[in-house]
Design an enzyme around this catalytic site. Structure first.
Site, short mmCIF file in Angstrom:
data_model
loop_
_atom_site.label_atom_id
_atom_site.label_comp_id
_atom_site.label_asym_id
_atom_site.label_seq_id
_atom_site.Cartn_x
_atom_site.Cartn_y
_atom_site.Cartn_z
N SER A 11 -7.10 17.42 9.14
CA SER A 11 -6.57 17.68 10.48
C SER A 11 -5.68 16.53 10.96
CB SER A 11 -7.73 17.84 11.47
OG SER A 11 -8.58 16.69 11.39
N ALA A 80 -9.01 9.75 6.14
CA ALA A 80 -9.71 9.90 7.43
C ALA A 80 -10.31 8.58 7.90
CB ALA A 80 -10.81 10.95 7.30
N SER A 81 -10.13 8.29 9.16
CA SER A 81 -10.71 7.12 9.82
C SER A 81 -10.32 7.24 11.28
CB SER A 81 -10.14 5.82 9.22
OG SER A 81 -10.95 4.71 9.52
N LYS A 157 -10.53 -1.42 10.37
CA LYS A 157 -9.75 -1.25 9.13
C LYS A 157 -10.02 -2.41 8.16
CE LYS A 157 -7.49 1.82 8.51
NZ LYS A 157 -7.97 3.15 8.00
N VAL A 185 2.96 4.29 12.31
CA VAL A 185 3.51 5.49 11.67
C VAL A 185 4.11 6.40 12.74
CG1 VAL A 185 3.00 7.46 10.19
CG2 VAL A 185 1.78 5.30 9.83
#
Ligand code: NAP
Length: 338
Positions: A11, A80-81, A157, A185
């Site tokens: 997603s 995913a994160s 992260k 991004v």
């Protein structure tokens, strides 16, 4: 090379472009989402060959579903994160899913006989916690999570990538592990569920910023980030590698200038004035989301992507194209009304 690859977090913004490119290049893709209730919606947004894409329900915080998701896969892209749009209640809300999710994905990947595992880390795991106004960082650098003004996302992260590398060194066996470490991004959005990183352009064109704060970020296009993941999945001898994904470092004033130059009247709400540091710091006293960016005032964190260019032949597009395409898609999809 083609085969079957698991892309976690189907997603998500980056995962969406990655899934599209992999399917276009002939891969079969498995992807995880937290609930299959979202499968139809995510399929609609991705608009790819349905027969090559399978969905599995799996959460970063729970073992359920992971064995099925990775069964039959030779490769994993663990994308995913959690990436919050603002401040979080507690830093563990980010750290725990980031770290436990990475370790979970690695464990199930190894058990399923996966050969290559590419994890989406971040420059947030490289360039923070060092009290310098302006500095250049490479893949050899690590964020110091105990340093000044390191926000919860950078901690999440850093800790996730470090834990993953430690696990791979101790238990990874023959599975090859490397990371992609993108800067901010941007790029076209596929639908209304885009990443928090898009907010900066959204706020500029919607006129919700009273002025231009004196901070900046490295810019990279979502299509180029997806492409770098695919290159790393395909390449030999990637064990332990880190690849920064970044184009130029741009101040908010630079991003605003590109929007004004290229969008004409559609950029009429983009601010022209500088937002005084003092004003931003005053607002930050009451607003935790603003507090997250005051540490960035006047800083220049340069993160060149020479390694990705030289080792993987990666060629990112010009940042102006990325910025304009971000704004265009937000306007064309009616996400920002002018
Ligand atoms: P995104 O659109 O917010 O995607 C995040 C994905 O992670 C979503 O699919 C989300 O699922 C999933 N996720 C979060 N918590 C989860 C949980 N507990 N269980 C299962 N899935 C969970 O953000 P993105 O920009 O595509 O980010 C993807 C990756 O790139 C992340 O690892 C991020 O740290 C990294 N990255 C992003 C940027 C950037 O500027 N965007 C820069 C550097 C690195 P839901 O849709 O269910 O929430």
């Amino acid at each position: 090379m083609t085969g079957t690859v698991l892309v976690t977090g189907g997603s998500g913004y980056i995962a969406g472009f990655l899934i599209r490119q992999l399917i276009a290049e002939g891969w079969r893709v498995h992807t995880t989402i937290r609930s299959l209730a979202r499968e139809a919606e995510v399929r609609r947004v991705l608009a790819v060959d349905d027969t090559r894409l399978s969905f599995f329900a799996a959460d970063l915080l729970n073992d359920a579903g992971w064995a099925d998701a990775v069964a039959g896969c030779s490769h994993v892209a663990h994308v995913a994160s959690p990436l919050p749009a603002g401040a979080v209640r507690h830093e563990d809300d980010l750290i725990v899913p980031a770290r436990e999710g990475a370790l979970r994905a690695l464990r199930f990947a190894k058990a399923a006989g996966v050969e290559r595992f590419v994890m989406t880390s971040s420059v947030a795991a490289i360039a923070y916690g060092h009290n310098k106004k302006s500095a250049t960082f490479t893949e050899a650098d690590w964020t110091d999570i105990h340093g000044p003004q390191v926000h919860a996302y950078a901690k999440s992260k850093t800790l996730a990538e470090r834990a993953a590398r430690d696990w791979v060194a101790a238990e990874g066996g023959h599975m090859v592990y490397c990371t992609i470490n993108p800067a901010a991004v941007l790029g076209p959005v596929l639908g209304p569920d885009f990443s928090a990183s898009i907010e900066v352009v959204k706020r500029l064109i919607s006129g919700s910023l009273p002025g231009l704060p004196d901070f900046g970020f490295g810019v990279v296009d979502v299509r180029d980030v997806a492409d770098l993941h695919v290159r790393a999945l395909n390449a030999e001898d990637m064990a332990g590698e880190r690849f920064i994904a970044c184009g130029p470092f741009l101040m908010m004033a630079d991003v605003a200038a590109v929007l004004r130059d290229r969008l004409g009247a559609e950029a009429r709400k983009v601010p022209t004035r500088k937002l005084p540091d003092l004003l931003l710091r005053a607002v930050a006293l009451f607003d935790p989301a603003v507090r997250m960016v005051t540490g960035e005032l006047g800083k220049r964190r340069i993160t060149p992507a020479d390694h990705a260019r030289e080792r993987l032949g990666w060629v990112p597009r010009p940042a102006a194209e990325t910025i304009v395409d971000t704004a265009r898609s937000l306007i064309d999809r009616g996400i920002v009304t002018l």
